[in-house]
Design a protein around this motif. Structure first.
Motif, PDB file in Angstrom:
ATOM      1  N   UNK A 143       0.830  -1.203   0.000  1.00  0.00           N
ATOM      2  CA  UNK A 143       0.000   0.000   0.000  1.00  0.00           C
ATOM      3  C   UNK A 143       0.864   1.253   0.000  1.00  0.00           C
ATOM      4  N   UNK A 144       0.258   2.322  -0.520  1.00  0.00           N
ATOM      5  CA  UNK A 144       0.869   3.651  -0.466  1.00  0.00           C
ATOM      6  C   UNK A 144       0.058   4.465   0.536  1.00  0.00           C
ATOM      7  N   UNK A 145       0.761   5.061   1.476  1.00  0.00           N
ATOM      8  CA  UNK A 145       0.102   5.879   2.493  1.00  0.00           C
ATOM      9  C   UNK A 145       0.579   7.317   2.390  1.00  0.00           C
ATOM     10  N   UNK A 146      -0.312   8.213   2.712  1.00  0.00           N
ATOM     11  CA  UNK A 146       0.009   9.626   2.765  1.00  0.00           C
ATOM     12  C   UNK A 146      -0.642  10.174   4.024  1.00  0.00           C
ATOM     13  N   UNK A 147       0.161  10.701   4.923  1.00  0.00           N
ATOM     14  CA  UNK A 147      -0.334  11.209   6.202  1.00  0.00           C
ATOM     15  C   UNK A 147      -1.169  10.165   6.948  1.00  0.00           C
ATOM     16  N   UNK A 148      -0.705   8.904   6.909  1.00  0.00           N
ATOM     17  CA  UNK A 148      -1.370   7.829   7.629  1.00  0.00           C
ATOM     18  C   UNK A 148      -2.613   7.275   6.952  1.00  0.00           C
ATOM     19  N   UNK A 149      -2.929   7.758   5.769  1.00  0.00           N
ATOM     20  CA  UNK A 149      -4.125   7.318   5.039  1.00  0.00           C
ATOM     21  C   UNK A 149      -3.699   6.491   3.826  1.00  0.00           C
ATOM     22  N   UNK A 150      -4.343   5.334   3.628  1.00  0.00           N
ATOM     23  CA  UNK A 150      -4.076   4.525   2.441  1.00  0.00           C
ATOM     24  C   UNK A 150      -4.662   5.253   1.237  1.00  0.00           C
ATOM     25  N   UNK A 151      -3.789   5.596   0.276  1.00  0.00           N
ATOM     26  CA  UNK A 151      -4.226   6.338  -0.906  1.00  0.00           C
ATOM     27  C   UNK A 151      -4.088   5.518  -2.188  1.00  0.00           C
ATOM     28  N   UNK A 152      -3.469   4.337  -2.074  1.00  0.00           N
ATOM     29  CA  UNK A 152      -3.326   3.485  -3.244  1.00  0.00           C
ATOM     30  C   UNK A 152      -2.703   2.165  -2.862  1.00  0.00           C
TER      31      UNK A 152
END
Length: 154
Positions: A53-62
């Protein structure tokens, strides 16, 4: 990856699938939509392959997956509001690096024939179209226009 991540992976995948060019102006029945949503919902928990997974600011974005042949990138899904930011590119390049590190001579990926954005991304990452035609989608239960792309890793 936790069970909570499995749920988010399904949600991200289905949202990205719904936003793609592939089914723009196509009326899909409620049962096809439900089968597709369910396939995303269970994918991460049932796959025998790798999912990252790709996370940004703790959120899964992809997320990206290799399910099936070891040199096959089976899935790449980015939340619609995070597309165009290089996340998909980074995930594809990471998948290629993993495949190459395992000694495979080629990497392959498939997408819907009308998913112009995905095809452009894969071509920018070095893939070339090697086949275009119709395939049956087990998860959706319908025939789809598909494109197979391949990249030499030698």
């Amino acid at each position: 990856m936790t069970i909570a991540d499995h749920i988010v992976v399904g949600e991200v995948g289905f949202a990205a699938w719904q936003s793609s060019d592939a089914f723009k102006d196509v009326e899909l029945s409620a049962d096809v939509l439900e089968r597709t949503r369910r396939a995303y919902e269970i994918f991460a928990g049932e796959t025998k392959g790798d999912v990252w997974i790709a996370e940004l600011d703790g959120k899964v974005v992809g997320w990206c997956a290799r399910d099936g042949a070891p040199n096959y990138i089976s899935d790449l899904w980015i939340l619609p509001d995070h597309q165009g930011r290089g996340i998909g590119n980074a995930l594809v390049l990471d998948a290629i690096a993993r495949i190459k590190a395992e000694g495979h001579r080629t990497a392959t990926i498939h997408t819907h024939g009308r998913n112009a954005g995905a095809i452009r991304l894969y071509q920018r990452c070095g893939f070339v179209i090697v086949w275009r035609g119709t395939e049956y989608s087990k998860s959706m239960g319908i025939d789809l226009e598909k494109v197979h792309l391949q990249q030499s890793l030698t």
